[in-house]
Design a protein around this motif. Structure first.
Motif, PDB file in Angstrom:
ATOM      1  N   ALA A 141      10.830   2.292   6.359  1.00 35.87           N
ATOM      2  CA  ALA A 141       9.368   1.875   5.473  1.00 35.87           C
ATOM      3  C   ALA A 141       8.318   2.068   6.335  1.00 35.87           C
ATOM      4  N   SER A 142       8.470   1.693   7.714  1.00 38.89           N
ATOM      5  CA  SER A 142       6.983   1.665   8.520  1.00 38.89           C
ATOM      6  C   SER A 142       7.067   3.041   9.051  1.00 38.89           C
ATOM      7  N   MET A 143       7.966   3.986   9.009  1.00 35.50           N
ATOM      8  CA  MET A 143       8.203   5.352   9.706  1.00 35.50           C
ATOM      9  C   MET A 143       7.974   5.284  11.056  1.00 35.50           C
ATOM     10  N   THR A 144       8.500   4.151  11.716  1.00 35.76           N
ATOM     11  CA  THR A 144       8.624   4.089  13.007  1.00 35.76           C
ATOM     12  C   THR A 144       9.811   4.532  13.619  1.00 35.76           C
ATOM     13  N   GLY A 145      10.681   4.740  13.084  1.00 35.53           N
ATOM     14  CA  GLY A 145      12.439   4.730  13.390  1.00 35.53           C
ATOM     15  C   GLY A 145      12.467   6.126  13.519  1.00 35.53           C
ATOM     16  N   VAL A 182      12.809   4.750  -0.531  1.00 30.71           N
ATOM     17  CA  VAL A 182      11.826   4.084   0.253  1.00 30.71           C
ATOM     18  C   VAL A 182      10.318   4.792   0.248  1.00 30.71           C
ATOM     19  N   MET A 183       9.604   4.219   0.273  1.00 32.57           N
ATOM     20  CA  MET A 183       8.356   4.746   0.204  1.00 32.57           C
ATOM     21  C   MET A 183       7.440   4.155   1.417  1.00 32.57           C
ATOM     22  N   ALA A 184       6.479   5.107   1.651  1.00 31.01           N
ATOM     23  CA  ALA A 184       5.564   4.865   2.585  1.00 31.01           C
ATOM     24  C   ALA A 184       4.395   5.864   2.519  1.00 31.01           C
ATOM     25  N   GLU A 185       3.167   5.191   2.482  1.00 29.93           N
ATOM     26  CA  GLU A 185       2.070   5.979   2.085  1.00 29.93           C
ATOM     27  C   GLU A 185       1.980   6.950   0.925  1.00 29.93           C
ATOM     28  N   GLY A 186       2.486   6.566  -0.210  1.00 29.26           N
ATOM     29  CA  GLY A 186       2.633   7.209  -1.312  1.00 29.26           C
ATOM     30  C   GLY A 186       3.303   8.469  -1.387  1.00 29.26           C
ATOM     31  N   ARG A 187       4.291   8.320  -0.562  1.00 33.28           N
ATOM     32  CA  ARG A 187       5.314   9.261  -0.724  1.00 33.28           C
ATOM     33  C   ARG A 187       6.949   8.692  -0.635  1.00 33.28           C
ATOM     34  N   VAL A 188       7.817   9.705  -1.004  1.00 40.12           N
ATOM     35  CA  VAL A 188       9.239   9.183  -0.619  1.00 40.12           C
ATOM     36  C   VAL A 188       9.736   9.315   0.715  1.00 40.12           C
ATOM     37  N   VAL A 189       9.960   8.366   1.431  1.00 42.52           N
ATOM     38  CA  VAL A 189      10.372   8.757   2.918  1.00 42.52           C
ATOM     39  C   VAL A 189      11.966   9.086   2.870  1.00 42.52           C
ATOM     40  N   ASP A 190      12.644   8.271   2.026  1.00 41.06           N
ATOM     41  CA  ASP A 190      13.967   8.428   2.111  1.00 41.06           C
ATOM     42  C   ASP A 190      14.739   8.039   0.868  1.00 41.06           C
ATOM     43  N   THR A 191      15.742   8.531   0.318  1.00 36.66           N
ATOM     44  CA  THR A 191      16.372   7.872  -0.591  1.00 36.66           C
ATOM     45  C   THR A 191      17.885   7.420  -0.306  1.00 36.66           C
ATOM     46  N   ILE A 192      18.375   6.164  -0.315  1.00 35.05           N
ATOM     47  CA  ILE A 192      19.691   5.765   0.244  1.00 35.05           C
ATOM     48  C   ILE A 192      20.587   5.530  -0.636  1.00 35.05           C
ATOM     49  N   GLY A 193      21.598   6.013  -0.642  1.00 33.54           N
ATOM     50  CA  GLY A 193      22.765   5.894  -1.640  1.00 33.54           C
ATOM     51  C   GLY A 193      23.407   4.377  -1.434  1.00 33.54           C
ATOM     52  N   LYS A 194      24.382   4.176  -2.412  1.00 30.07           N
ATOM     53  CA  LYS A 194      24.827   2.800  -2.038  1.00 30.07           C
ATOM     54  C   LYS A 194      25.790   2.554  -0.780  1.00 30.07           C
ATOM     55  N   GLY A 216       0.884  -1.190  -0.052  1.00 29.42           N
ATOM     56  CA  GLY A 216       0.056  -0.051   0.011  1.00 29.42           C
ATOM     57  C   GLY A 216       0.598   1.262   0.063  1.00 29.42           C
ATOM     58  N   ALA A 217       2.053   1.041  -0.098  1.00 33.83           N
ATOM     59  CA  ALA A 217       2.978   2.334  -0.024  1.00 33.83           C
ATOM     60  C   ALA A 217       3.140   3.179  -1.420  1.00 33.83           C
ATOM     61  N   GLY A 218       2.438   2.399  -2.307  1.00 36.52           N
ATOM     62  CA  GLY A 218       2.397   3.087  -3.758  1.00 36.52           C
ATOM     63  C   GLY A 218       3.380   2.978  -4.746  1.00 36.52           C
ATOM     64  N   ARG A 219       4.215   2.002  -4.620  1.00 33.70           N
ATOM     65  CA  ARG A 219       5.292   1.639  -5.421  1.00 33.70           C
ATOM     66  C   ARG A 219       4.984   1.537  -6.909  1.00 33.70           C
ATOM     67  N   SER A 220       4.049   0.640  -6.946  1.00 34.66           N
ATOM     68  CA  SER A 220       3.501  -0.088  -8.269  1.00 34.66           C
ATOM     69  C   SER A 220       2.805   0.871  -8.984  1.00 34.66           C
ATOM     70  N   GLU A 221       1.865   1.657  -8.107  1.00 37.34           N
ATOM     71  CA  GLU A 221       1.022   2.708  -8.651  1.00 37.34           C
ATOM     72  C   GLU A 221       2.074   3.885  -9.301  1.00 37.34           C
ATOM     73  N   VAL A 222       3.293   4.299  -8.848  1.00 38.77           N
ATOM     74  CA  VAL A 222       3.889   5.194  -9.224  1.00 38.77           C
ATOM     75  C   VAL A 222       4.428   4.797 -10.769  1.00 38.77           C
ATOM     76  N   MET A 223       5.016   3.395 -10.760  1.00 37.55           N
ATOM     77  CA  MET A 223       5.246   2.856 -12.142  1.00 37.55           C
ATOM     78  C   MET A 223       4.317   2.960 -13.135  1.00 37.55           C
ATOM     79  N   ARG A 224       3.154   2.548 -12.745  1.00 41.27           N
ATOM     80  CA  ARG A 224       1.923   2.579 -13.663  1.00 41.27           C
ATOM     81  C   ARG A 224       1.798   3.869 -14.145  1.00 41.27           C
TER      82      ARG A 224
END
Lengths: 326, 513
Positions: free
Chosen positions: B499-503, B472-484, B294-302
């Motif tokens: 991803a669960s935005m608890t941290g 990393v997405m949660a609830e239809g938003r980018v929460v973080d972008t992590i480099g290599k 439900g984070a919306g990853r596939s939806e973005v790609m679609r």
């Protein structure tokens, strides 16, 4: 019922192959049976008759097969054929050979109308074509005044080509029908639009997600069906030298039966147009044979109805889709 | 002792062609027990639930439920319902055009004395249920008009309308819910527990499991790992059991330096799906996308692929802003999309492998609009060899191939169009380890050729192991972008926490570039 469950599984697994050869085997078998009952059945004269009878069904069936491959259905082809036959009879005295062009154009338009209703307005194909069926049937009655129209001697020169017979057994009418069949099979197998028709029937969503032009292919299928019906109507008119407003009525079902007997799946996406030849042949042989051995014509519809059901049963895929008509 | 047990699952096995989804699961669930079921995606949780609910037939073993001392095995879904087994599936599964009350009473309408369906009574009773769940809506409201979270609550509350409930299954019930709704759900579960009803609870959110469940069963790769009381475990322990195996070699592929920018999304939105998404994809790069259900990853790609319409924001391809209206447009712009559900969205199952491979590129093998059968065949043969599709011939029906080979057919089809940008949505679902490795090799080869790959996966080791960067997405938003580099220092748990935005991870809507 055999206890061994794998028996049924084997039968179902073979069903595909079974239907493929069923029409051919049954046709040959029936020809032998009818021939034994009445030796004239296999005489050159009757062969010509059979091929002549076969031609319109075959053309209509391969048009219908296109729509069935899509997973849709076209119920209007019988009415379109009737209307075409009447139109041709009415127009030949007025405009001579141009009448053929007009009727063919009419066929294209009817197909496009069905396609438009289905793809643009989103009407389910069987409702859309059931409605246009009623419209064209009425038109056929109105144009003919509800009477069978006869072609008078002045127009005979335009239709006498229907009498040409090659090698004493192959009528030109049949060759025309065969040409249509080959053309349709060619479109279906060797052009992108035609392939997409089958792809759409197999998995419309996937076809669309792959960037296929699903709508264009649907239009093509309905166009082919309408055109096939019109050609069928022309063949009827020439064969009978008259325009009968009900001539195509029973052929909607027979064309569907022929396509399904040829291996086209009612759920779409499976089957080959060329094989409708076999289905149409079986139907014509039954029809003709029953006439020759003198079975009451009123029985025919019972036979054909059962035949269609049997063909669809053998062809249906019970494992995946619950739908018959999309 | 035996009376206490409600559900017996004994030696359950389930195989699909090419995949063994369940490999001998045995467990017992007591009355009034809340049992958590955890495992990675593809571990077999959903399959096990489907087997329990009679939706799928077992290949081996048995599942029985204690109906007042008698042991019954549900033969099908209707049977399961009759025995008092109810499930709340992951995806909202209700009739959207009916009202809430109509959905509550679907199939078991209450009739009045004249034998006519008594809508007044049903609406009244439905309203009581709605009030109990604090949904603050009218019983006559159409489901379609409700927000997704409320729809999810309706499916949950629908269960409480039934009588003689014995077992309730919740499959990711909180994926779509906000915190206050989760509280309401938990109150409902405790209520069920008091009535001696057993509950099976599936969730990726481990805190929830520790909060609400009594016992927890871990599944891994379709096999049973262990069952423990929740008081004995903590989150770290569960993660180690679930995902904590050492990263296997299959994820070790070569990475190539990122080249020029290929695609860039700038603040794109689709209402009710995702908002303000920004990211960039470079040549030779694997950009991973991770998020919970439900984070919306596939939806973005679609949306990028033109399946749904983007309402706000801009997509640029190779620096040029583009408007993509349909998948056809997207493909013309050089985007290839491997859809999540290959059976539904990717393949014509009853057609041959040859036709499937060529299906989207007839124009490339035709002349004057006529398809060359020879080139069609040659191309199918070529891909069959190059990406090792195991099939007796290119004329084999795709439905007869194994999951991994089916997936390779879809990939071959994508490659036929030679796209620059490839989106792989869950490329390894239902694919065995060997084929997985081969698919990763294909991805590696693509990046070597300078193509950009977007990889969506719910499977953390995969998406962490393969990605050059991870969004990393949660609830239809980018929460973080992590480099290599940062990614290499992180554990799976860290990513899960983000991803669960608890941290405590700093929330950033940062543009990745």
């Amino acid at each position: 019922m055999p206890k061994n469950p794998s028996f049924w599984r084997r039968i179902t697994a073979r069903r595909e192959t079974l239907t493929r050869y069923l029409s051919l085997v049954t046709t040959v078998l029936l020809m032998v049976v009818f021939g034994l009952i009445r030796s004239s059945f296999l005489g050159p004269r009757n062969i010509v008759n059979i091929l002549k009878d076969l031609s319109p069904v075959m053309v209509m069936a391969c048009g219908e097969a296109f729509v069935l491959l899509l997973g849709s259905i076209d119920l209007s082809i019988g009415a379109i054929a009737s209307c075409s036959a009447v139109l041709l009879t009415v127009l030949l005295p007025v405009m001579g050979p141009w009448a053929y062009a007009v009727v063919l154009g009419y066929g294209v338009l009817t197909g496009l109308l069905n396609g438009f209703l289905h793809t643009r307005l989103g009407v389910p194909s069987f409702i859309a074509t059931l409605s246009t069926q009623a419209i064209w049937q009425s038109c056929a009655y109105l144009i003919s005044g509800g009477q069978p129209l006869t072609m008078l001697p002045p127009v005979w020169p335009y239709v006498n080509w229907g009498k040409i017979i090659f090698l004493e057994a192959v009528p030109l009418l049949f060759l025309v029908a065969l040409a249509v069949l080959v053309a349709y099979a060619f479109i279906n197998r060797l052009t992108a639009v035609g392939r997409v028709v089958t792809a759409t029937g197999a998995n419309e969503r996937a076809a669309w997600l792959m960037g296929c032009n699903v709508r264009r292919s649907k239009m093509l299928a309905f166009l082919c069906s309408g055109l096939g019906a019109a050609i069928g109507g022309i063949l009827f008119a020439i064969k009978l030298k008259s325009g009968i407003p009900t001539v195509g009525t029973q052929y909607t079902m027979l064309a569907i039966a022929a396509a399904v007997l040829g291996g086209v799946s009612m759920t779409g996406g499976k089957g080959a147009i060329a094989l409708t030849l076999l289905g149409a042949m079986l139907i014509t042989v039954i029809q003709n044979g029953m006439n020759v051995i003198g079975v009451n014509g009123l029985w025919q519809q019972i036979i054909f109805g059962s035949l269609l059901l049997a063909a669809i049963y053998l062809n249906s895929d019970k494992s995946h889709k619950g739908l018959i008509v999309k | 002792m035996n009376d206490d047990i409600l559900l017996r699952v004994e030696g359950v096995e389930k195989s699909y062609p090419g995949v063994r989804a369940l490999k001998g699961i045995t467990t017992f669930i007591r009355k009034g027990e809340v049992r958590a079921l955890i495992g990675e995606n593809g571990a077999g949780k959903s399959t096990l639930i489907k087997c329990i609910m009679g939706v799928e037939t077992l290949s081996k073993g048995k599942i029985e439920i204690n109906v007042d001392g008698r042991w019954c095995a549900p033969r099908n879904a209707i049977d399961a319902k009759r025995l008092g087994m109810y499930a709340n599936y992951q995806h909202v599964n209700i009739a959207k055009d009916l009202s809430i009350a109509e959905n509550y009473y679907l199939g078991r309408w209450v009739k009045n004395r004249c034998g006519v369906i008594d809508w007044n009574l049903m609406n009244r009773q439905s309203q009581q249920v709605i009030d109990k769940f604090q949904l603050h809506v009218d019983a006559k409201a159409k489901i379609r008009d409700l927000p997704v979270a409320l729809q999810a609550m309706v499916t949950i509350s629908k269960i409480s309308v039934n009588e003689k409930i014995r077992l309730v299954v919740f499959d990711e019930p909180t994926a779509l819910l906000e915190n206050d709704k989760v509280e309401i759900l938990f109150r409902f579960i405790r209520e069920l527990k008091q009535q001696g009803i057993a509950v099976i609870y599936i969730s990726h959110r481990l805190e929830e499991i520790i909060d609400i469940c009594d016992t927890v069963t871990v599944l891994k790769d379709g096999a049973y790992v262990e069952t423990r009381p929740v008081c004995d475990v903590d989150k770290e322990y569960l993660i180690s059991k679930m995902v904590g195996r050492p990263m296997e070699d299959i994820y070790r592929i070569s990475h190539y330096p990122a080249g020029a920018g290929l695609m860039r999304a700038e603040g794109i939105s689709v209402p009710n799906q995702f908002e303000n998404m920004s990211f960039a994809l470079h040549a030779g790069e694997i950009l991973g996308f991770f998020g919970l259900v439900g984070a919306g990853r596939s939806e973005v790609m679609r949306a990028i692929f033109g399946v749904t319409r983007i309402t706000k924001g801009q997509v640029c391809i190779k620096g040029k802003p583009v408007k993509i209206r349909s998948p056809k447009d997207a493909m013309k712009r050089g985007i290839g999309f491997l859809t999540e559900d290959r059976r539904l969205d990717g393949l014509a199952l009853e057609q041959t492998m040859r036709i499937n491979v060529n299906m989207n590129s007839y124009d490339m093998i035709s002349k004057w609009g006529i398809i060359s059968l020879a080139r069609e065949n040659q191309r199918a043969e070529e891909h069959r060899k190059r990406i090792r599709i195991v099939t007796p011939s290119t004329q084999q029906l795709v439905s007869r191939l194994s999951g991994g080979n089916q997936q390779k057919v879809v990939i071959a089809k994508l490659l036929c169009r030679q796209p620059d940008i490839l989106i792989f949505d869950e490329p390894t679902v239902g694919v065995d380890v060997g084929a997985k490795e081969e698919i990763f090799q294909i991805i590696q080869n693509l990046t070597r050729q300078g193509k950009g790959v977007i990889l969506i996966s719910s499977y953390l080791p995969e998406v962490m192991g393969l990605s050059d960067r991870l969004v990393v997405m949660a609830e239809g938003r980018v929460v973080d972008t992590i480099g290599k580099e940062r990614l290499e220092r992180m554990t799976e748990e860290d990513v899960l926490r983000i991803a669960s935005m608890t941290g405590q991870s700093k929330l950033s809507t940062g543009v990745a570039s």
